[in-house]
Design a protein around this motif. Sequence first.
Motif, PDB file in Angstrom:
ATOM      1  N   ARG A  20       4.690   7.265  11.784  1.00  8.59           N
ATOM      2  CA  ARG A  20       4.786   6.554  10.551  1.00  8.59           C
ATOM      3  C   ARG A  20       3.634   5.775  10.362  1.00  8.59           C
ATOM      4  NH1 ARG A  20       6.424   1.682   8.264  1.00  8.59           N
ATOM      5  NH2 ARG A  20       6.358   0.572  10.048  1.00  8.59           N
ATOM      6  N   ARG A  21       3.115   4.928  11.420  1.00  7.96           N
ATOM      7  CA  ARG A  21       1.774   4.109  11.162  1.00  7.96           C
ATOM      8  C   ARG A  21       0.648   5.000  10.927  1.00  7.96           C
ATOM      9  NH1 ARG A  21       2.232  -1.085  15.536  1.00  7.96           N
ATOM     10  NH2 ARG A  21       4.233  -1.943  14.512  1.00  7.96           N
ATOM     11  N   THR A  22       0.641   6.090  11.373  1.00  9.22           N
ATOM     12  CA  THR A  22      -0.597   6.831  11.254  1.00  9.22           C
ATOM     13  C   THR A  22      -0.526   7.240   9.712  1.00  9.22           C
ATOM     14  OG1 THR A  22      -0.646   7.795  13.590  1.00  9.22           O
ATOM     15  CG2 THR A  22      -1.606   8.992  11.706  1.00  9.22           C
ATOM     16  N   ALA A  23       0.592   7.701   9.299  1.00 13.65           N
ATOM     17  CA  ALA A  23       0.578   8.191   7.674  1.00 13.65           C
ATOM     18  C   ALA A  23       0.286   6.985   6.784  1.00 13.65           C
ATOM     19  CB  ALA A  23       1.980   8.363   7.515  1.00 13.65           C
ATOM     20  N   LEU A  24       0.832   5.774   7.186  1.00 11.97           N
ATOM     21  CA  LEU A  24       0.636   4.411   6.436  1.00 11.97           C
ATOM     22  C   LEU A  24      -0.772   4.381   6.426  1.00 11.97           C
ATOM     23  CD1 LEU A  24       3.365   2.023   7.877  1.00 11.97           C
ATOM     24  CD2 LEU A  24       3.170   2.911   5.433  1.00 11.97           C
TER      25      LEU A  24
ATOM     26  N   MET B  56       5.901   6.387  -0.038  1.00 13.50           N
ATOM     27  CA  MET B  56       5.719   5.735  -1.192  1.00 13.50           C
ATOM     28  C   MET B  56       4.206   5.622  -1.337  1.00 13.50           C
ATOM     29  SD  MET B  56       7.542   4.846  -3.575  1.00 13.50           S
ATOM     30  CE  MET B  56       7.436   3.974  -5.221  1.00 13.50           C
ATOM     31  N   ALA B  57       3.535   6.125  -2.237  1.00 14.63           N
ATOM     32  CA  ALA B  57       2.017   5.826  -2.032  1.00 14.63           C
ATOM     33  C   ALA B  57       1.441   5.421  -3.635  1.00 14.63           C
ATOM     34  CB  ALA B  57       1.421   6.994  -1.813  1.00 14.63           C
ATOM     35  N   PRO B  58       0.344   5.019  -3.730  1.00 14.15           N
ATOM     36  CA  PRO B  58      -0.152   4.598  -5.095  1.00 14.15           C
ATOM     37  C   PRO B  58      -0.118   6.124  -6.042  1.00 14.15           C
ATOM     38  CG  PRO B  58      -1.556   3.545  -3.589  1.00 14.15           C
ATOM     39  CD  PRO B  58      -0.606   4.688  -2.864  1.00 14.15           C
ATOM     40  N   HIS B  59      -0.352   7.248  -5.338  1.00 12.13           N
ATOM     41  CA  HIS B  59      -0.363   8.464  -6.212  1.00 12.13           C
ATOM     42  C   HIS B  59       0.397   9.568  -5.518  1.00 12.13           C
ATOM     43  CE1 HIS B  59      -3.602   6.573  -8.595  1.00 12.13           C
ATOM     44  NE2 HIS B  59      -4.038   6.321  -7.207  1.00 12.13           N
TER      45      HIS B  59
ATOM     46  N   GLY C 214      -2.871   5.537   2.801  1.00  8.34           N
ATOM     47  CA  GLY C 214      -2.813   4.257   2.234  1.00  8.34           C
ATOM     48  C   GLY C 214      -1.376   3.916   1.412  1.00  8.34           C
ATOM     49  N   LEU C 215      -0.491   4.433   2.238  1.00  8.37           N
ATOM     50  CA  LEU C 215       0.750   4.255   1.624  1.00  8.37           C
ATOM     51  C   LEU C 215       1.360   2.797   1.509  1.00  8.37           C
ATOM     52  CD1 LEU C 215       2.860   6.932   3.895  1.00  8.37           C
ATOM     53  CD2 LEU C 215       1.655   7.314   1.684  1.00  8.37           C
ATOM     54  N   GLY C 216       2.045   2.751   0.744  1.00  8.65           N
ATOM     55  CA  GLY C 216       2.843   1.327   0.395  1.00  8.65           C
ATOM     56  C   GLY C 216       3.970   1.235   1.442  1.00  8.65           C
ATOM     57  N   LYS C 217       4.549   2.216   1.813  1.00  9.40           N
ATOM     58  CA  LYS C 217       5.656   2.231   2.618  1.00  9.40           C
ATOM     59  C   LYS C 217       6.056   3.671   3.227  1.00  9.40           C
ATOM     60  CE  LYS C 217       8.382  -1.611   1.004  1.00  9.40           C
ATOM     61  NZ  LYS C 217       9.509  -2.146   0.163  1.00  9.40           N
ATOM     62  N   ALA C 218       6.695   3.583   4.382  1.00  2.77           N
ATOM     63  CA  ALA C 218       6.919   4.903   4.746  1.00  2.77           C
ATOM     64  C   ALA C 218       8.139   4.927   5.737  1.00  2.77           C
ATOM     65  CB  ALA C 218       5.840   5.676   5.631  1.00  2.77           C
ATOM     66  N   LEU C 219       9.261   5.785   5.798  1.00  4.04           N
ATOM     67  CA  LEU C 219      10.370   5.858   6.596  1.00  4.04           C
ATOM     68  C   LEU C 219      10.645   7.099   7.217  1.00  4.04           C
ATOM     69  CD1 LEU C 219      13.516   4.087   5.188  1.00  4.04           C
ATOM     70  CD2 LEU C 219      13.649   6.460   5.867  1.00  4.04           C
ATOM     71  N   ILE C 220      11.113   7.340   8.328  1.00  7.45           N
ATOM     72  CA  ILE C 220      11.560   8.161   9.090  1.00  7.45           C
ATOM     73  C   ILE C 220      13.085   7.960   9.774  1.00  7.45           C
ATOM     74  CG2 ILE C 220      11.287   9.884  10.816  1.00  7.45           C
ATOM     75  CD1 ILE C 220       8.207   9.334  10.786  1.00  7.45           C
ATOM     76  N   VAL C 221      13.999   8.742   9.295  1.00  7.31           N
ATOM     77  CA  VAL C 221      15.319   8.582  10.043  1.00  7.31           C
ATOM     78  C   VAL C 221      15.812   9.872  10.573  1.00  7.31           C
ATOM     79  CG1 VAL C 221      17.605   8.028   9.535  1.00  7.31           C
ATOM     80  CG2 VAL C 221      15.913   6.827   8.223  1.00  7.31           C
TER      81      VAL C 221
ATOM     82  N   LEU D 219      15.969   5.151  -0.121  1.00  5.00           N
ATOM     83  CA  LEU D 219      15.251   4.931  -1.332  1.00  5.00           C
ATOM     84  C   LEU D 219      15.144   3.661  -1.538  1.00  5.00           C
ATOM     85  CD1 LEU D 219      16.588   7.871  -3.210  1.00  5.00           C
ATOM     86  CD2 LEU D 219      14.524   7.728  -2.538  1.00  5.00           C
ATOM     87  N   ARG D 220      15.968   2.727  -1.232  1.00  6.57           N
ATOM     88  CA  ARG D 220      16.033   1.236  -1.852  1.00  6.57           C
ATOM     89  C   ARG D 220      14.886   0.659  -0.801  1.00  6.57           C
ATOM     90  NH1 ARG D 220      21.242   0.785  -2.449  1.00  6.57           N
ATOM     91  NH2 ARG D 220      21.774   0.062  -0.408  1.00  6.57           N
ATOM     92  N   ALA D 221      14.853   0.911   0.577  1.00  8.87           N
ATOM     93  CA  ALA D 221      14.063   0.320   1.512  1.00  8.87           C
ATOM     94  C   ALA D 221      12.541   0.825   1.104  1.00  8.87           C
ATOM     95  CB  ALA D 221      14.388   0.875   3.202  1.00  8.87           C
ATOM     96  N   LEU D 222      12.275   2.135   0.247  1.00 10.54           N
ATOM     97  CA  LEU D 222      10.955   2.472   0.140  1.00 10.54           C
ATOM     98  C   LEU D 222      10.526   1.795  -1.163  1.00 10.54           C
ATOM     99  CD1 LEU D 222      11.088   6.313   0.932  1.00 10.54           C
ATOM    100  CD2 LEU D 222       9.864   4.359   1.934  1.00 10.54           C
ATOM    101  N   GLU D 223      11.298   1.179  -2.125  1.00 14.24           N
ATOM    102  CA  GLU D 223      10.913   0.516  -3.290  1.00 14.24           C
ATOM    103  C   GLU D 223       9.371  -0.257  -3.124  1.00 14.24           C
ATOM    104  OE1 GLU D 223      13.865  -1.591  -5.264  1.00 14.24           O
ATOM    105  OE2 GLU D 223      15.248   0.324  -5.257  1.00 14.24           O
ATOM    106  N   ASP D 224       8.452  -0.150  -3.943  1.00 18.37           N
ATOM    107  CA  ASP D 224       7.355  -0.789  -3.839  1.00 18.37           C
ATOM    108  C   ASP D 224       6.765  -0.272  -5.288  1.00 18.37           C
ATOM    109  OD1 ASP D 224       4.665  -1.591  -3.750  1.00 18.37           O
ATOM    110  OD2 ASP D 224       4.675  -1.110  -1.812  1.00 18.37           O
ATOM    111  N   ARG D 225       6.561  -1.559  -6.082  1.00 19.44           N
ATOM    112  CA  ARG D 225       6.223  -1.366  -7.557  1.00 19.44           C
ATOM    113  C   ARG D 225       4.753  -1.219  -7.718  1.00 19.44           C
ATOM    114  NH1 ARG D 225      10.017  -3.927 -11.480  1.00 19.44           N
ATOM    115  NH2 ARG D 225      11.765  -3.925 -10.645  1.00 19.44           N
ATOM    116  N   SER D 226       3.986  -1.475  -6.554  1.00 25.29           N
ATOM    117  CA  SER D 226       2.698  -1.072  -6.627  1.00 25.29           C
ATOM    118  C   SER D 226       2.329   0.455  -6.229  1.00 25.29           C
ATOM    119  CB  SER D 226       1.865  -1.862  -5.549  1.00 25.29           C
ATOM    120  OG  SER D 226       2.265  -1.349  -4.405  1.00 25.29           O
ATOM    121  N   CYS D 227       3.202   1.050  -6.131  1.00 23.92           N
ATOM    122  CA  CYS D 227       3.205   2.407  -5.844  1.00 23.92           C
ATOM    123  C   CYS D 227       3.810   3.385  -6.955  1.00 23.92           C
ATOM    124  CB  CYS D 227       3.807   3.021  -4.514  1.00 23.92           C
ATOM    125  SG  CYS D 227       2.847   2.354  -3.304  1.00 23.92           S
ATOM    126  N   GLY D 228       3.147   4.396  -7.262  1.00 21.39           N
ATOM    127  CA  GLY D 228       3.719   5.429  -8.269  1.00 21.39           C
ATOM    128  C   GLY D 228       4.317   6.826  -7.760  1.00 21.39           C
TER     129      GLY D 228
END
Length: 144
Positions: free
Chosen positions: A62-66, A95-98, A70-77, A15-24
């Motif tokens: 991940r890159r396809t999803a980004l 993490m996306a704008p919407h 239009g994601l700010g960030k994406a993570l797969i573990v 969750l910390r790695a996904l933080e992006d204040r431009s995304c809601g």
Amino acid sequence: MIEIVRSALVPHQYLRALEDRSCGGLAVFEGRVRDHNEGHAVESLEYECYEPMALLQMEAIRRTALQRWGLGKALIVHRVGAIPIGEGAVWIGAMAPHRAEAFEACRFMIDEVKVKVPIWKRESYVGGGHSWVGCAEHSHTASR
């Protein structure tokens, strides 16, 4: 942000790695090991993978999803090795704008991981026997 791990998942770090204040919009999926599958009581579960190819496929997903959403960030573990019942096996975040884009991207990533990434699941059953799940070329069930 992709990773294959051999120990317990650490959601607060992801969750910390996904933080992006431009995304809601934040959508997360965590797949956990359950105690049953297709009418069988599952005693234990183990994942194996071909790590170099798995990492390449996970990054491509991940890159396809980004790009697509239009994601700010994406993570797969994804976790490999023996995983106790009830613990997490895969963690995906978008993490996306919407919210709509976050939900769609998260679902896309888990669906693609299950189909395209060379990670195989071996279930062992209460009372004996085991099988490789979702893996036709390895699919066999030992005597139960």
